[in-house]
Structure formats: structure tokens, C-alpha cells
Design an enzyme around this catalytic site. Structure first.
Site, mmCIF file in Angstrom:
data_model
loop_
_atom_site.group_PDB
_atom_site.id
_atom_site.type_symbol
_atom_site.label_atom_id
_atom_site.label_comp_id
_atom_site.label_asym_id
_atom_site.label_seq_id
_atom_site.Cartn_x
_atom_site.Cartn_y
_atom_site.Cartn_z
ATOM 1 N N ASP A 70 27.380 45.779 45.788
ATOM 2 C CA ASP A 70 27.701 44.820 44.732
ATOM 3 C C ASP A 70 29.187 44.880 44.390
ATOM 4 O OD1 ASP A 70 26.887 42.810 43.023
ATOM 5 O OD2 ASP A 70 26.269 44.169 41.423
ATOM 6 N N CYS A 71 30.029 44.847 45.419
ATOM 7 C CA CYS A 71 31.465 45.055 45.281
ATOM 8 C C CYS A 71 32.213 43.893 45.934
ATOM 9 C CB CYS A 71 31.826 46.380 45.968
ATOM 10 S SG CYS A 71 33.588 46.728 46.091
ATOM 11 N N GLY A 72 33.419 43.652 45.511
ATOM 12 C CA GLY A 72 34.239 42.624 46.137
ATOM 13 C C GLY A 72 34.495 42.883 47.611
ATOM 14 N N TYR A 73 34.400 44.144 48.026
ATOM 15 C CA TYR A 73 34.627 44.508 49.431
ATOM 16 C C TYR A 73 33.333 44.585 50.248
ATOM 17 C CZ TYR A 73 39.324 45.893 47.889
ATOM 18 O OH TYR A 73 40.583 45.897 47.368
ATOM 19 N N THR A 74 32.201 44.259 49.647
ATOM 20 C CA THR A 74 30.909 44.391 50.332
ATOM 21 C C THR A 74 30.871 43.635 51.648
ATOM 22 O OG1 THR A 74 29.744 44.821 48.256
ATOM 23 C CG2 THR A 74 28.406 44.039 50.092
#
Length: 193
Positions: A70-74
Site C-alpha cells: 500500500d505504498c507509492g512504490y508498490t
């Protein structure tokens, strides 16, 4: 995939462009020094509960990455899968899910495995969710990666989700890449080649 995850996936290219422009989370470190504690003595528990003995990686490079769903880098899961497929004869990618940064990995091991398979086609090994930041509960593999007294030179802990550590074919830590360094970047692929 949740609504938030869909939005994060959509904005990922803009995030990578912005972080490249500003240099945020873009540190790259390298060093080659014989580790006082051998890498091949390490073990980890896979997401399905199997023990993985790192001695089985002798002769291949290993890219170890702390991950989150659940991350911008996922979206880097997709890049890591491509990297794993492209260099399958010389590289092993290992994902270490962690909930250490803004609680961006709240799922259970089963939920994480399903999310990665369904949304990104991940086939590279994922480990059980653990703590990767420096603390008494830190995953032993990340203790090795972030303590120069064990790995020979690096004390840099993950700065965020999708920090990457590269170990060469002889079990020597050679590189650290911050989250904004794409797994498919020239810096990473040159280090692998």
C-alpha cells in the site's frame, strides 16, 4: 486491489519522475569488503512457512528488497518481477514485506502473497512479514544487511519501502539502492550484469 492501491499505481510514474528530479530517496551506495559474518549463513522463513537457506544462492547475485502493498512504490513489484525473469540465470530476487513505514503493509502473509500474485504476477520468493528497520525485533537478514560489523561496510538501513540491497555471487554485499532507484534502472542492471 483497493481504491488507494489503484490510485498509487496510477501515480507511480509521476512519483518516480518527481523523486528523480528532486533526488529524494535516490541514494546509491556501493562497496566490496569481505563480510565478517558470511551471507550464506543467513536463513529466512518464506511467506508459506518454508525455511530458505541462503547457501542455496551460492553462485548467483541476490537482490533483497523490503516491500509493502500500500505504498507509492508498490508498482516496483512489477519491475522486480521483470528483473527476476530477465536475469533468472544469475539473480535471485527476495521480497521482505514489512509494515515499518506508515503502516503500508497491514495484510497477513496470505493476503500479501495473494495481492502480489494477482496484481503483479510475482513468482520470486517472498518472505514472512517482518521488521526491517533497526530495532531489537529487526529481521536477522536485515541485521546483516544494515550492520557493517556483519556485512563488512554498510550501516544504511532502509529509508522507506522498496530499499534494495545487492549481494554478489560470492556472498559480498556490493550495493544499496534507495526506493526511488527503479529496479530496472541502469544503476541496478549494471550492478547485476
Amino acid at each position: 486491489m483497493t481504491y488507494r492501491q489503484k490510485v498509487l499505481k496510477a501515480v507511480y510514474p509521476a512519483l518516480m519522475w518527481f523523486t528523480k528530479l528532486t533526488g529524494k530517496n535516490a541514494t546509491e551506495l556501493s562497496g566490496i569488503k569481505e563480510p565478517p559474518v558470511p551471507f550464506y549463513m543467513q536463513q529466512a522463513i518464506s511467506i508459506n512457512g518454508d525455511t530458505i537457506d541462503f547457501s542455496s544462492f551460492k553462485g548467483k547475485k541476490v537482490l533483497l528488497v523490503n516491500t509493502a502493498s500500500d505504498c507509492g512504490y508498490t508498482n516496483q513489484y512489477d519491475d522486480l518481477q521483470k528483473l527476476s525473469e530477465t536475469y533468472k540465470d544469475k539473480l535471485v530476487v527476495l521480497g521482505f514485506p514489512a509494515n515499518d513505514f506508515k503502516e503500508q503493509e497491514k495484510g497477513t502473509d496470505k493476503e500479501i502473497a495473494e495481492f502480489c500474485k494477482v496484481n503483479f504476477g510475482v513468482t520470486f520468493p517472498l518472505m514472512q512479514k517482518s521488521i526491517v528497520i533497526k530495532s531489537p525485533q529487526q529481521n536477522p537478514v536485515f541485521q546483516w544487511l544494515t550492520e557493517a560489523a556483519k556485512n563488512g561496510w554498510n550501516d544504511k538501513a532502509p529509508t522507506w519501502n522498496f530499499s534494495k540491497y545487492l549481494v554478489n555471487e560470492k556472498g559480498i554485499l556490493t550495493n544499496y539502492f534507495d526506493p526511488s532507484v527503479s529496479p530496472l534502472s541502469d544503476a541496478v542492471t549494471k550492478a547485476i550484469e
